[in-house]
Design a protein around this motif. Structure first.
Motif, PDB file in Angstrom:
ATOM      1  N   VAL A 195       0.982  -0.968   0.191  1.00 55.07           N
ATOM      2  CA  VAL A 195      -0.098   0.032  -0.089  1.00 55.07           C
ATOM      3  C   VAL A 195       0.909   1.235   0.034  1.00 55.07           C
ATOM      4  CG1 VAL A 195      -1.742   1.356   1.308  1.00 55.07           C
ATOM      5  CG2 VAL A 195      -1.927  -1.329   1.247  1.00 55.07           C
ATOM      6  N   GLN A 196       0.786   2.182  -0.997  1.00 56.06           N
ATOM      7  CA  GLN A 196       1.436   3.327  -1.081  1.00 56.06           C
ATOM      8  C   GLN A 196       1.120   4.196   0.051  1.00 56.06           C
ATOM      9  OE1 GLN A 196       1.010   5.191  -4.841  1.00 56.06           O
ATOM     10  NE2 GLN A 196       1.986   3.506  -6.091  1.00 56.06           N
ATOM     11  N   LYS A 197       2.099   4.682   0.814  1.00 55.47           N
ATOM     12  CA  LYS A 197       1.690   5.683   1.660  1.00 55.47           C
ATOM     13  C   LYS A 197       1.492   7.254   1.392  1.00 55.47           C
ATOM     14  CE  LYS A 197       2.137   2.574   4.996  1.00 55.47           C
ATOM     15  NZ  LYS A 197       0.906   1.740   5.353  1.00 55.47           N
ATOM     16  N   ARG A 198       0.897   7.995   1.929  1.00 57.42           N
ATOM     17  CA  ARG A 198       0.649   9.385   1.677  1.00 57.42           C
ATOM     18  C   ARG A 198       2.023  10.145   2.109  1.00 57.42           C
ATOM     19  NH1 ARG A 198      -4.427  13.437   2.893  1.00 57.42           N
ATOM     20  NH2 ARG A 198      -3.490  15.169   2.067  1.00 57.42           N
ATOM     21  N   LEU A 199       2.787  10.781   1.131  1.00 58.98           N
ATOM     22  CA  LEU A 199       3.762  11.649   1.093  1.00 58.98           C
ATOM     23  C   LEU A 199       3.369  13.169   2.225  1.00 58.98           C
ATOM     24  CD1 LEU A 199       5.669  11.387  -1.971  1.00 58.98           C
ATOM     25  CD2 LEU A 199       6.290  10.199   0.100  1.00 58.98           C
ATOM     26  N   SER A 200       3.931  13.467   3.199  1.00 61.48           N
ATOM     27  CA  SER A 200       3.771  14.710   3.807  1.00 61.48           C
ATOM     28  C   SER A 200       4.940  15.615   3.581  1.00 61.48           C
ATOM     29  CB  SER A 200       3.620  14.504   5.251  1.00 61.48           C
ATOM     30  OG  SER A 200       4.623  13.763   5.869  1.00 61.48           O
ATOM     31  N   PHE A 201       4.749  16.905   3.771  1.00 64.14           N
ATOM     32  CA  PHE A 201       5.644  17.935   3.311  1.00 64.14           C
ATOM     33  C   PHE A 201       6.615  17.894   4.554  1.00 64.14           C
ATOM     34  CE2 PHE A 201       2.062  19.736   1.153  1.00 64.14           C
ATOM     35  CZ  PHE A 201       2.562  19.798  -0.084  1.00 64.14           C
ATOM     36  N   SER A 202       7.852  18.110   3.944  1.00 62.14           N
ATOM     37  CA  SER A 202       9.213  18.317   4.887  1.00 62.14           C
ATOM     38  C   SER A 202       8.863  19.415   5.803  1.00 62.14           C
ATOM     39  CB  SER A 202      10.431  18.268   4.149  1.00 62.14           C
ATOM     40  OG  SER A 202      10.545  19.316   3.351  1.00 62.14           O
ATOM     41  N   ILE A 226       4.466  24.068  -7.828  1.00 63.42           N
ATOM     42  CA  ILE A 226       5.359  23.120  -8.360  1.00 63.42           C
ATOM     43  C   ILE A 226       5.952  22.348  -6.929  1.00 63.42           C
ATOM     44  CG2 ILE A 226       7.904  23.064  -9.096  1.00 63.42           C
ATOM     45  CD1 ILE A 226       7.400  25.810 -10.095  1.00 63.42           C
ATOM     46  N   TYR A 227       5.900  21.004  -7.372  1.00 62.08           N
ATOM     47  CA  TYR A 227       6.069  20.008  -6.268  1.00 62.08           C
ATOM     48  C   TYR A 227       7.454  19.172  -6.685  1.00 62.08           C
ATOM     49  CZ  TYR A 227       1.187  20.492  -4.838  1.00 62.08           C
ATOM     50  OH  TYR A 227       0.108  20.832  -4.326  1.00 62.08           O
ATOM     51  N   GLY A 228       8.334  18.919  -5.700  1.00 59.69           N
ATOM     52  CA  GLY A 228       9.437  18.364  -5.817  1.00 59.69           C
ATOM     53  C   GLY A 228       9.628  17.237  -4.672  1.00 59.69           C
ATOM     54  N   TRP A 229      10.363  16.139  -5.039  1.00 62.12           N
ATOM     55  CA  TRP A 229      10.756  15.154  -3.870  1.00 62.12           C
ATOM     56  C   TRP A 229      12.070  14.764  -4.053  1.00 62.12           C
ATOM     57  CZ3 TRP A 229      12.353   9.880  -3.919  1.00 62.12           C
ATOM     58  CH2 TRP A 229      12.239   9.317  -2.781  1.00 62.12           C
ATOM     59  N   CYS A 230      12.682  15.015  -2.966  1.00 60.40           N
ATOM     60  CA  CYS A 230      14.221  14.584  -2.682  1.00 60.40           C
ATOM     61  C   CYS A 230      14.185  13.541  -2.043  1.00 60.40           C
ATOM     62  CB  CYS A 230      14.656  15.872  -1.956  1.00 60.40           C
ATOM     63  SG  CYS A 230      16.445  15.532  -1.519  1.00 60.40           S
ATOM     64  N   THR A 231      15.205  12.511  -2.330  1.00 63.23           N
ATOM     65  CA  THR A 231      15.242  11.337  -1.488  1.00 63.23           C
ATOM     66  C   THR A 231      15.737  11.596  -0.111  1.00 63.23           C
ATOM     67  OG1 THR A 231      17.600  11.126  -2.393  1.00 63.23           O
ATOM     68  CG2 THR A 231      15.949  10.122  -3.697  1.00 63.23           C
ATOM     69  N   VAL A 232      16.298  12.560   0.000  1.00 61.47           N
ATOM     70  CA  VAL A 232      16.709  12.761   1.492  1.00 61.47           C
ATOM     71  C   VAL A 232      15.646  13.691   2.422  1.00 61.47           C
ATOM     72  CG1 VAL A 232      18.472  13.939   2.952  1.00 61.47           C
ATOM     73  CG2 VAL A 232      19.342  12.538   1.025  1.00 61.47           C
ATOM     74  N   HIS A 233      15.406  14.680   1.701  1.00 63.23           N
ATOM     75  CA  HIS A 233      14.489  15.638   2.225  1.00 63.23           C
ATOM     76  C   HIS A 233      12.946  15.560   2.272  1.00 63.23           C
ATOM     77  CE1 HIS A 233      18.421  17.764   1.827  1.00 63.23           C
ATOM     78  NE2 HIS A 233      18.510  17.829   3.173  1.00 63.23           N
ATOM     79  N   GLY A 234      12.626  14.680   1.367  1.00 63.53           N
ATOM     80  CA  GLY A 234      11.155  14.469   1.126  1.00 63.53           C
ATOM     81  C   GLY A 234      10.354  15.411   0.387  1.00 63.53           C
ATOM     82  N   LEU A 235       9.079  15.648   0.443  1.00 63.96           N
ATOM     83  CA  LEU A 235       8.111  16.481  -0.298  1.00 63.96           C
ATOM     84  C   LEU A 235       8.421  17.765   0.099  1.00 63.96           C
ATOM     85  CD1 LEU A 235       6.161  16.329  -2.621  1.00 63.96           C
ATOM     86  CD2 LEU A 235       4.370  16.158  -0.700  1.00 63.96           C
ATOM     87  N   TYR A 236       8.534  18.684  -1.094  1.00 62.59           N
ATOM     88  CA  TYR A 236       8.148  20.207  -0.947  1.00 62.59           C
ATOM     89  C   TYR A 236       7.723  20.807  -1.939  1.00 62.59           C
ATOM     90  CZ  TYR A 236      12.325  19.823  -3.928  1.00 62.59           C
ATOM     91  OH  TYR A 236      13.050  19.291  -4.993  1.00 62.59           O
ATOM     92  N   ARG A 237       7.123  22.046  -1.912  1.00 60.90           N
ATOM     93  CA  ARG A 237       6.476  22.776  -2.837  1.00 60.90           C
ATOM     94  C   ARG A 237       6.731  24.349  -2.903  1.00 60.90           C
ATOM     95  NH1 ARG A 237       0.116  23.103  -1.171  1.00 60.90           N
ATOM     96  NH2 ARG A 237       0.438  24.040   0.908  1.00 60.90           N
TER      97      ARG A 237
END
Length: 173
Positions: A53-60, A159-170
């Motif tokens: 099950v995919q988990k919801r990404l929350s903002f860093s 604009i959304y971005g996902w960093c492998t270390v820092h997670g989701l941001y916009r």
């Protein structure tokens, strides 16, 4: 044989278009890394093709770009519209351990997403057409910069971005 015609991508609207959907919510599978998006605050888990099950990404902690210097430029004019998004002036690390996995652009007509896996730079270019073409009118006022625009064409885009270390941001335009 189809006759050759010259089609324009210029938007003929004289009004600012409306957003067609709610803001996207992103989900990611911990096992295979698959990413999906949904609109609105709906589900908390999305089934993945691998069985998890995919988990919801929350903002860093720094939702509005945080540690990532997001910037963008709209270019091209009435006939060739595009928006280039750059992370940390193109200098963000792009290794498997620490890199930008994907960048998404939410506009009037929906969501565009580009994956950067294996890319050497942390920048992407999105094409704009249809009602999104209204985003750049090529008038002198638009060329003066966002703070001087009377039409506020790009307001509401994200604009959304996902960093492998820092997670989701916009970044909200």
């Amino acid at each position: 044989m189809i006759p050759e015609r010259s089609y324009s991508t210029a938007c003929m609207a004289s009004r600012r278009p409306v957003m067609h959907s709610q803001c996207p919510v992103f989900f990611r599978c911990a096992r295979c890394g698959a990413v999906s998006a949904s609109y609105g605050a709906g589900a908390e888990g999305v089934p993945c093709r691998c069985g998890e099950v995919q988990k919801r990404l929350s903002f860093s902690s720094g939702e509005e770009g945080g540690d990532h210097g997001l910037s963008y430029v709209v270019f091209g004019g009435m006939e060739h519209n595009a928006i280039r998004v750059v992370v940390d002036n193109g200098a963000h690390p792009m290794t498997k351990e620490h890199g930008i996995g994907w960048i998404a652009l939410f506009t009037y007509e929906g969501l565009q997403m580009k994956f950067l896996g294996g890319s050497r730079t942390s920048s992407v270019t999105f094409a704009l057409a249809g009602e999104d073409a209204y985003s750049f009118c090529n008038r002198q006022i638009c060329r003066m910069g966002r703070e001087h625009c009377q039409f506020k064409c790009k307001r509401g885009w994200q604009i959304y971005g996902w960093c492998t270390v820092h997670g989701l941001y916009r970044l909200v335009l």
